[in-house]
Design a protein around this motif. Structure first.
Motif, PDB file in Angstrom:
ATOM      1  N   ILE A   1       0.856  -1.204   0.000  1.00  0.00           N
ATOM      2  CA  ILE A   1       0.000   0.000   0.000  1.00  0.00           C
ATOM      3  C   ILE A   1       0.888   1.250   0.000  1.00  0.00           C
ATOM      4  O   ILE A   1       1.852   1.342   0.770  1.00  0.00           O
ATOM      5  CB  ILE A   1      -0.896   0.027   1.271  1.00  0.00           C
ATOM      6  N   ALA A   2       0.549   2.243  -0.864  1.00  0.00           N
ATOM      7  CA  ALA A   2       1.365   3.471  -0.943  1.00  0.00           C
ATOM      8  C   ALA A   2       0.945   4.478   0.120  1.00  0.00           C
ATOM      9  O   ALA A   2       1.788   5.179   0.680  1.00  0.00           O
ATOM     10  CB  ALA A   2       1.226   4.087  -2.331  1.00  0.00           C
ATOM     11  N   ILE A   3      -0.352   4.572   0.371  1.00  0.00           N
ATOM     12  CA  ILE A   3      -0.841   5.571   1.331  1.00  0.00           C
ATOM     13  C   ILE A   3      -2.200   5.123   1.890  1.00  0.00           C
ATOM     14  O   ILE A   3      -2.968   4.444   1.187  1.00  0.00           O
ATOM     15  CB  ILE A   3      -0.952   6.967   0.665  1.00  0.00           C
ATOM     16  N   ILE A   4      -2.470   5.501   3.141  1.00  0.00           N
ATOM     17  CA  ILE A   4      -3.792   5.269   3.724  1.00  0.00           C
ATOM     18  C   ILE A   4      -4.528   6.606   3.718  1.00  0.00           C
ATOM     19  O   ILE A   4      -4.010   7.603   4.237  1.00  0.00           O
ATOM     20  CB  ILE A   4      -3.695   4.729   5.167  1.00  0.00           C
ATOM     21  N   VAL A   5      -5.697   6.629   3.104  1.00  0.00           N
ATOM     22  CA  VAL A   5      -6.543   7.833   3.108  1.00  0.00           C
ATOM     23  C   VAL A   5      -7.758   7.497   3.968  1.00  0.00           C
ATOM     24  O   VAL A   5      -8.677   6.818   3.524  1.00  0.00           O
ATOM     25  CB  VAL A   5      -6.970   8.214   1.672  1.00  0.00           C
ATOM     26  N   ASN A   6      -7.738   7.962   5.206  1.00  0.00           N
ATOM     27  CA  ASN A   6      -8.778   7.581   6.158  1.00  0.00           C
ATOM     28  C   ASN A   6      -9.811   8.703   6.313  1.00  0.00           C
ATOM     29  O   ASN A   6      -9.453   9.872   6.407  1.00  0.00           O
ATOM     30  CB  ASN A   6      -8.109   7.280   7.523  1.00  0.00           C
ATOM     31  N   VAL A   7     -11.092   8.329   6.314  1.00  0.00           N
ATOM     32  CA  VAL A   7     -12.160   9.283   6.644  1.00  0.00           C
ATOM     33  C   VAL A   7     -12.812   8.739   7.910  1.00  0.00           C
ATOM     34  O   VAL A   7     -13.336   7.624   7.907  1.00  0.00           O
ATOM     35  CB  VAL A   7     -13.191   9.404   5.495  1.00  0.00           C
ATOM     36  N   SER A   8     -12.746   9.515   9.001  1.00  0.00           N
ATOM     37  CA  SER A   8     -13.052   8.925  10.301  1.00  0.00           C
ATOM     38  C   SER A   8     -13.981   9.777  11.159  1.00  0.00           C
ATOM     39  O   SER A   8     -13.850  10.998  11.217  1.00  0.00           O
ATOM     40  CB  SER A   8     -11.729   8.706  11.046  1.00  0.00           C
ATOM     41  N   ALA A   9     -14.896   9.076  11.851  1.00  0.00           N
ATOM     42  CA  ALA A   9     -15.842   9.763  12.744  1.00  0.00           C
ATOM     43  C   ALA A   9     -15.524   9.505  14.215  1.00  0.00           C
ATOM     44  O   ALA A   9     -16.263   9.956  15.074  1.00  0.00           O
ATOM     45  CB  ALA A   9     -17.262   9.305  12.439  1.00  0.00           C
ATOM     46  N   GLY A  10     -14.482   8.770  14.519  1.00  0.00           N
ATOM     47  CA  GLY A  10     -14.185   8.498  15.938  1.00  0.00           C
ATOM     48  C   GLY A  10     -13.557   7.135  16.102  1.00  0.00           C
ATOM     49  O   GLY A  10     -12.682   6.748  15.328  1.00  0.00           O
ATOM     50  N   TYR A  11     -14.040   6.378  17.076  1.00  0.00           N
ATOM     51  CA  TYR A  11     -13.451   5.067  17.368  1.00  0.00           C
ATOM     52  C   TYR A  11     -14.252   3.950  16.704  1.00  0.00           C
ATOM     53  O   TYR A  11     -15.472   3.898  16.889  1.00  0.00           O
ATOM     54  CB  TYR A  11     -13.418   4.837  18.868  1.00  0.00           C
ATOM     55  N   PRO A  12     -13.636   3.023  15.997  1.00  0.00           N
ATOM     56  CA  PRO A  12     -12.241   2.984  15.592  1.00  0.00           C
ATOM     57  C   PRO A  12     -12.010   3.859  14.369  1.00  0.00           C
ATOM     58  O   PRO A  12     -12.829   3.856  13.455  1.00  0.00           O
ATOM     59  CB  PRO A  12     -12.025   1.506  15.258  1.00  0.00           C
TER      60      PRO A  12
END
Lengths: 298, 251
Positions: A186-197
């Motif tokens: 994987i080259a990059i992680i593009v995370n869209v996050s609202a909290g846990y996890p």
């Protein structure tokens, strides 16, 4: 003789201080709805963390594999879905020189109700707008219970952690997954996050262990928690709430749902600041009035 | 047929959105209906999803269909013993499953916090008191922004130290320690203010989304909204509406 009630004895300032709170709800609702019908076109300035977010994705080599965890559900859709749409626009849109970047995007979600939202964004933008093919250019691995365990397990084997995709298809049969074993691919992680996890756990369990680049789009409420990660370089870039999504839409040149809500957002903030100031001024005036009244009674 | 379902879906969305917002007026049957429906649907969805996306592909199919990994019997056993809590005589067995869950999550959390937060965050706070690049930028382009950039590192370092001193409780906060911890509490208040501002922004964003949806689908919004208002009026006339009017001071 009629007995005057307590309400009649209140001064105008005291009446305003104890007014029906629904008047405030109504005032905020009107302030937000009006600019949605009659846009003002207030300017949007792009902040450094949004520029960094854009650059981090722009700088990965053509043909790279991008891990795209969308860790949110409909409760945070208002802030985060515009980010998902804008990110897919950058991932599948042409590169700096107009070339096809041929990026491979692996989507997933650690919130149970997240993957259907990702599926809609993939279909509306990647498939219908850019002609990307499911299973070849992108895949939605769906939801998996386990939180940090899922993240750690993907470091060992992504196919073992996700034997099937969102639709129940074996991922061995999908061309995009050929040769992909773990985070090393994987080259990059593009995370869209609202909290846990979400972003915090991806940083703790994956970025610091596997030394992989990561950018994150997060809700406004949780953004202050993630600034230390950005300033420490653990996050290469960050989008913060609807404001961040609007700035990102501006920089990629696809003005969408986030941009259209920014006038309302700005005016809403203005009204809330006004009410906070007015409430404090009223409190001080009434406190002074009460002190004077008690002094007079003595 | 698809268009009809789509239209029906929009009407249901509009009704549920207005039913939830009606709580701002006061607690009422529409809100209660939406609340109960949400809890029921969410629970059902979650159960089906766990079976379809987790138990079948990761446990039952490899174990009983492909006979691939006999070690999967261990998590199956630990999962099943969790249900022994329902039988008093064997409820102690559930501790085995719970111990595995707590142990794994605690191990991952400690490992993640140590490597991801503690060490890297301390390392990122080790910086020169005055940044050479910022000083050079201020030298070549004197201005407010470049001046603020020069102050960035000193504020960061002194801010971190003063906030840490605020949480130093072994000595009374008087004299020099009192001044430093006072600076620390003011910086904490600024950070709380920033968090509150972000919370306001997030809540307004949620309303903007629903308002955009209502404007895009204004016909069902107006029709259902008017019908709800009529229902509130009828409830008020029939005397079923006995909740008190909230005021600002009750917020």
């Amino acid at each position: 003789m009629a007995v005057p009630n307590q309400q009649d004895n209140q001064t105008l300032m005291q009446k305003i201080e104890t007014m029906d709170r629904r008047i405030i709800f109504l005032a905020i609702a009107i302030t937000i709805i009006l600019p949605l019908i009659f846009p003002l076109g207030l300017p949007i300035n792009v902040s450094p963390q949004v520029k960094d977010f854009y650059s981090a994705i722009e700088n990965i080599p053509d043909g790279s594999v991008v891990l795209f965890p969308n860790d949110y559900d409909p409760a945070s859709k208002a802030e985060l879905y515009p980010m998902t749409v804008a990110i897919i626009n950058q991932l599948f849109g042409p590169g700096k020189n107009g070339e096809d970047r041929n990026l491979k995007v692996i989507g997933l979600g650690l919130f149970p109700a997240g993957p259907p939202l990702l599926e809609k964004a993939f279909k509306d933008v990647a498939q219908d707008k850019y002609g990307a093919k499911y299973g070849v250019d992108f895949v939605n691995l769906g939801y998996k219970e386990g939180r940090e365990i899922v993240m750690a397990s993907m470091g060992e084997s992504i196919p073992k952690t996700f034997p099937t995709d969102f639709f129940g298809t074996s991922i061995d049969s999908l061309p995009i997954m050929k040769g992909i074993q773990n985070y090393g691919d994987i080259a990059i992680i593009v995370n869209v996050s609202a909290g846990y996890p979400g972003t915090k756990e991806w940083v703790q369990q994956v970025v610091s262990v596997f030394d992989i680049s990561m950018v994150a789009g997060v809700t406004g409420v949780s953004a202050p928690e993630y600034y230390p990660y950005y300033s420490a370089g653990q996050l290469q870039g960050m989008l913060e709430g609807l404001k961040g999504a609007a700035e990102y839409e501006t920089i990629i040149g696809h003005k969408g749902i986030a941009t259209s809500g920014m006038d309302a957002q700005s005016l809403g903030h203005f009204v809330i600041v006004f009410f906070i100031l007015a409430g404090n001024v009223l409190f001080l005036i009434n406190k002074r009035h009460d002190t004077n009244a008690k002094g007079g009674q003595r | 047929m698809s268009a009809m379902w789509n239209t029906l879906g929009i009407w249901i969305q509009v009704f549920l959105t207005l039913a939830v917002f009606s709580f701002l007026y006061k607690d009422n049957p529409f809100y209660k209906f939406a609340e109960h429906l949400f809890v029921g649907v969410a629970t059902g969805y979650w159960v089906v999803l766990q079976i379809r996306n987790v138990l079948l592909p990761n446990l039952f199919e490899p174990l009983f269909l492909h006979f691939a990994d006999p070690f999967l019997l261990i998590p199956l056993f630990l999962g099943l013993v969790l249900f022994t809590r329902l039988i008093d005589r064997y409820s102690y067995l559930s501790r085995w499953g719970m111990a595995a869950v707590v142990g794994i999550f605690a191990g991952l959390a400690i490992f993640g916090f140590g490597g991801g937060d503690l060490i890297i965050q301390i390392r990122s706070n080790i910086m020169p008191f005055l940044d050479k690049v910022a000083l050079q930028a201020f030298d070549s382009h004197p201005g407010f922004i470049t001046f603020l950039n020069v102050l960035s590192n000193p504020i960061f370092i002194l801010g971190t130290i003063s906030v840490l001193f605020y949480f130093f409780f072994s000595k009374e906060h008087t004299g020099a320690l009192g001044i430093v911890s006072k600076v620390g509490i003011y910086l904490l208040m600024i950070s709380f203010g920033a968090s509150y501002g972000n919370t306001v922004m997030a809540r307004i964003s949620l309303f903007i989304d629903r308002a955009q949806f209502g404007i895009q689908n204004w016909k069902p919004t107006v029709i259902i909204g008017v019908l709800m208002i009529i229902a509130f009026v009828i409830l008020a006339i029939r005397g079923k509406d006995d909740s008190s009017t909230p005021s600002v001071s009750e917020m």
